[in-house]
Motif scaffolding. Structure first.
Motif, PDB file in Angstrom:
ATOM      1  N   VAL A 204      48.441  28.738  59.604  1.00  0.00           N
ATOM      2  CA  VAL A 204      49.220  29.421  60.640  1.00  0.00           C
ATOM      3  C   VAL A 204      50.631  29.685  60.150  1.00  0.00           C
ATOM      4  O   VAL A 204      51.174  30.765  60.307  1.00  0.00           O
ATOM      5  CB  VAL A 204      49.250  28.584  61.926  1.00  0.00           C
ATOM      6  CG1 VAL A 204      50.045  29.312  62.995  1.00  0.00           C
ATOM      7  CG2 VAL A 204      47.845  28.323  62.412  1.00  0.00           C
ATOM      8  N   ARG A 205      51.235  28.648  59.514  1.00  0.00           N
ATOM      9  CA  ARG A 205      52.605  28.817  59.040  1.00  0.00           C
ATOM     10  C   ARG A 205      52.686  29.899  57.983  1.00  0.00           C
ATOM     11  O   ARG A 205      53.573  30.740  57.995  1.00  0.00           O
ATOM     12  CB  ARG A 205      53.136  27.505  58.469  1.00  0.00           C
ATOM     13  CG  ARG A 205      54.497  27.661  57.825  1.00  0.00           C
ATOM     14  CD  ARG A 205      55.065  26.301  57.460  1.00  0.00           C
ATOM     15  NE  ARG A 205      54.146  25.571  56.614  1.00  0.00           N
ATOM     16  CZ  ARG A 205      54.043  25.761  55.295  1.00  0.00           C
ATOM     17  NH1 ARG A 205      54.778  26.672  54.700  1.00  0.00           N
ATOM     18  NH2 ARG A 205      53.183  25.040  54.593  1.00  0.00           N
TER      19      ARG A 205
ATOM     20  N   LEU B  45      63.856  16.054  62.898  1.00  0.00           N
ATOM     21  CA  LEU B  45      64.215  15.165  61.800  1.00  0.00           C
ATOM     22  C   LEU B  45      64.145  15.902  60.464  1.00  0.00           C
ATOM     23  O   LEU B  45      65.062  15.816  59.636  1.00  0.00           O
ATOM     24  CB  LEU B  45      63.270  13.956  61.786  1.00  0.00           C
ATOM     25  CG  LEU B  45      63.571  12.865  60.758  1.00  0.00           C
ATOM     26  CD1 LEU B  45      64.828  12.094  61.150  1.00  0.00           C
ATOM     27  CD2 LEU B  45      62.385  11.903  60.639  1.00  0.00           C
ATOM     28  N   GLY B  46      63.040  16.625  60.243  1.00  0.00           N
ATOM     29  CA  GLY B  46      62.893  17.378  59.005  1.00  0.00           C
ATOM     30  C   GLY B  46      63.915  18.486  58.872  1.00  0.00           C
ATOM     31  O   GLY B  46      64.461  18.728  57.784  1.00  0.00           O
ATOM     32  N   MET B  47      64.208  19.172  59.977  1.00  0.00           N
ATOM     33  CA  MET B  47      65.149  20.293  59.936  1.00  0.00           C
ATOM     34  C   MET B  47      66.589  19.845  59.732  1.00  0.00           C
ATOM     35  O   MET B  47      67.337  20.436  58.959  1.00  0.00           O
ATOM     36  CB  MET B  47      65.036  21.089  61.242  1.00  0.00           C
ATOM     37  CG  MET B  47      63.702  21.773  61.452  1.00  0.00           C
ATOM     38  SD  MET B  47      63.544  22.530  63.095  1.00  0.00           S
ATOM     39  CE  MET B  47      64.711  23.885  62.947  1.00  0.00           C
ATOM     40  N   VAL B  48      66.981  18.789  60.426  1.00  0.00           N
ATOM     41  CA  VAL B  48      68.375  18.342  60.377  1.00  0.00           C
ATOM     42  C   VAL B  48      68.703  17.611  59.077  1.00  0.00           C
ATOM     43  O   VAL B  48      69.761  17.804  58.482  1.00  0.00           O
ATOM     44  CB  VAL B  48      68.704  17.447  61.595  1.00  0.00           C
ATOM     45  CG1 VAL B  48      70.096  16.833  61.470  1.00  0.00           C
ATOM     46  CG2 VAL B  48      68.599  18.257  62.887  1.00  0.00           C
ATOM     47  N   THR B  49      67.776  16.763  58.613  1.00  0.00           N
ATOM     48  CA  THR B  49      68.040  15.978  57.398  1.00  0.00           C
ATOM     49  C   THR B  49      67.643  16.711  56.122  1.00  0.00           C
ATOM     50  O   THR B  49      68.124  16.378  55.037  1.00  0.00           O
ATOM     51  CB  THR B  49      67.278  14.643  57.431  1.00  0.00           C
ATOM     52  OG1 THR B  49      65.859  14.893  57.394  1.00  0.00           O
ATOM     53  CG2 THR B  49      67.628  13.854  58.687  1.00  0.00           C
ATOM     54  N   GLY B  50      66.743  17.691  56.239  1.00  0.00           N
ATOM     55  CA  GLY B  50      66.253  18.384  55.056  1.00  0.00           C
ATOM     56  C   GLY B  50      65.252  17.563  54.278  1.00  0.00           C
ATOM     57  O   GLY B  50      64.924  17.902  53.134  1.00  0.00           O
TER      58      GLY B  50
ATOM     59  N   GLU C 119      58.867  24.780  54.971  1.00  0.00           N
ATOM     60  CA  GLU C 119      59.309  26.052  55.550  1.00  0.00           C
ATOM     61  C   GLU C 119      60.648  26.471  54.953  1.00  0.00           C
ATOM     62  O   GLU C 119      60.861  27.637  54.592  1.00  0.00           O
ATOM     63  CB  GLU C 119      59.421  25.906  57.073  1.00  0.00           C
ATOM     64  CG  GLU C 119      59.757  27.196  57.790  1.00  0.00           C
ATOM     65  CD  GLU C 119      58.525  27.958  58.229  1.00  0.00           C
ATOM     66  OE1 GLU C 119      58.686  28.887  59.025  1.00  0.00           O
ATOM     67  OE2 GLU C 119      57.417  27.646  57.772  1.00  0.00           O
ATOM     68  N   ASP C 120      61.567  25.514  54.839  1.00  0.00           N
ATOM     69  CA  ASP C 120      62.878  25.801  54.246  1.00  0.00           C
ATOM     70  C   ASP C 120      62.749  26.150  52.766  1.00  0.00           C
ATOM     71  O   ASP C 120      63.446  27.040  52.267  1.00  0.00           O
ATOM     72  CB  ASP C 120      63.811  24.590  54.410  1.00  0.00           C
ATOM     73  CG  ASP C 120      64.417  24.516  55.800  1.00  0.00           C
ATOM     74  OD1 ASP C 120      64.358  25.523  56.528  1.00  0.00           O
ATOM     75  OD2 ASP C 120      64.947  23.451  56.163  1.00  0.00           O
TER      76      ASP C 120
END
Length: 443
Positions: free
Chosen positions: A6-7, A87-92, A235-236
């Motif tokens: 999906v992603r 958590l994943g988005m903010v901390t990378g 994703e990043d």
């Protein structure tokens, strides 16, 4: 279980649209779909063969009595998965990386051990479920199908890619919507359905508590926590943010999109869960089939829709979700180990020769799961008890996720709101209480 397809599909289509029409503003459904990603993946990934079996067992054994768990689990699973996404988005970083940075090593490897134990058992259960379903329609013993599926999945991962697998097998998961159609064709007692949906029914018996723990365990599963955070990092990376410093931090708009994405994914997951329970209750339970022992019995729930083709429809759903689920289960184990050990180039999006240790962990997880299938366990029971195991092992990880995402040293100004924090602790309390109650009944 659907999966990371999906992603990739959403990401690729979104990038294509933006490159072709850079000045066009997207509205309505098109804009909504463009914003979906890892959250939708995780929600779809919840409905794997173990989930299908658990919901079928619940509906067959207790009729409509467990429908209320869909309303209970939705806000809890959405809150926990949103915490993991943030958590994943903010901390990378992935969940294991964050645990490694902020907690002692023994806590890191304790958390990794919990998810790996649950995942390996789940892999074995899913492979067994796929093999049992194939035996039902071909007559060839599951003993031969289990290693076939294990070898097929491992080979495809090593010689093609997970992206390719997802593009091929994702369509088979669409048969899960057959349960929605069948629920209406079976003409259930809608008054009883409404009552069971909004008025909780609890029985203080070992079997009922086991089913409750299984439902919670297959909707709020340990591997989904690691998978969600890891996919936000992936994703990043796909957008060129290759270092932790580049990935760290998120805008209000990005977090809002993630919230919409996660809630949509969890809603999709619970919709399938609800109608699986409803369909098996309105078909199997109503006709006295209250103890599912074989894939054939589980497939009978689809007979009002597919008739003699019910077995094939059920088998296609099990195989489709299994082919996508097993790599995710193995992959989340590999992500946990790789992040904990600080391995580089650890991703399902890179070639095996560039991430040998990562793929080695994935392959070993599948092989150990395969070994469990030759212990002579009933496939349906193994699928169900793998969900129960998830329910028993999830509470410590839920607590860890809540603590990390409520810590300003980790999240800065992006810590959980009071509402989110409350939902997280309620989730931990409910799952812990159910797990303790089951252990008391068992011993």
């Amino acid at each position: 279980m659907a999966s990371a397809h999906v992603r990739w599909v959403v990401s690729e289509s979104r990038n294509a649209r933006l490159s072709e029409q850079p000045t066009v503003s997207h509205h309505g459904l098109q804009r909504f779909l463009a914003d979906l990603g890892p959250g939708l993946i995780t929600g779809a990934a919840d409905d794997d063969p173990s989930g299908i079996s658990t919901y079928s067992v619940a509906g067959a054994a207790y009729g409509y009595a467990t429908l209320w768990t869909a309303l209970l689990s939705f806000p809890l699973m959405a809150a926990v998965q949103l915490m993991c996404a943030r958590l994943g988005m903010v901390t990378g970083c992935g969940l294991a990386s964050v645990i490694r940075t902020h907690y002692p090593r023994w806590i890191l490897w304790f958390a990794c051990a919990l998810v790996i134990i649950a995942n390996v058992f789940n892999i074995g259960a899913d492979l067994g479920g796929m093999a049992d379903a194939m035996q039902m329609v071909t007559g060839i013993r599951a003993y031969f199908w289990t290693p076939f599926f294990a070898a097929l999945i491992t080979g495809l991962l090593f010689w093609t890619s997970y992206r390719t697998m997802a593009q091929v097998f994702k369509w088979l998961t669409l048969v899960l919507f057959a349960y929605v159609i069948t629920a209406f064709l079976a003409r259930p007692d809608w008054t009883a359905v409404a009552r069971a949906t909004f008025i909780p029914h609890i029985e203080c018996t070992k079997d009922y508590i086991a089913i409750l723990v299984g439902i919670l365990g297959t909707t709020i599963s340990p591997y989904l926590f690691f998978w969600q955070a890891a996919q936000e990092v992936e994703e990043d990376r796909e957008h060129g943010k290759m270092t932790v410093a580049q990935r760290r931090g998120s805008t209000n708009k990005e977090l809002l999109i993630a919230k919409k994405d996660v809630i949509t994914g969890m809603l999709f997951s619970n919709l399938v869960m609800y109608f699986l329970i409803l369909t098996t209750a309105a078909t199997l339970n109503l006709h006295g089939v209250k103890n599912i022992e074989t894939a054939k019995q589980a497939a009978e729930a689809l007979r009002p829709l597919a008739g003699k083709g019910a077995y094939w429809l059920f088998t296609l759903g099990i195989i489709g979700t299994g082919m996508l689920a097993v790599p995710v289960l193995g992959g989340s184990s590999a992500y946990a180990i790789a992040e904990g050990a600080e391995w580089r180039s650890a991703s399902l999006n890179v070639k095996p020769q560039l991430a040998r240790r990562f793929y080695a962990v994935l392959a070993i997880a599948i092989l150990v799961g395969l070994a469990l299938d030759f212990a002579g366990l009933n496939a349906v029971k193994m699928l169900f008890w793998s969900a129960v195991l998830n329910g028993l092992l999830a509470p410590p990880l839920v607590i860890m996720v809540v603590l990390l995402t409520s810590d300003r040293r980790v999240m800065g100004a992006r810590v959980n709101s009071r509402g989110m924090q409350a939902l997280g602790w309620i989730c931990a309390l409910i799952m812990s209480t159910a797990a303790i109650a089951l252990l008391i009944f068992l011993y």
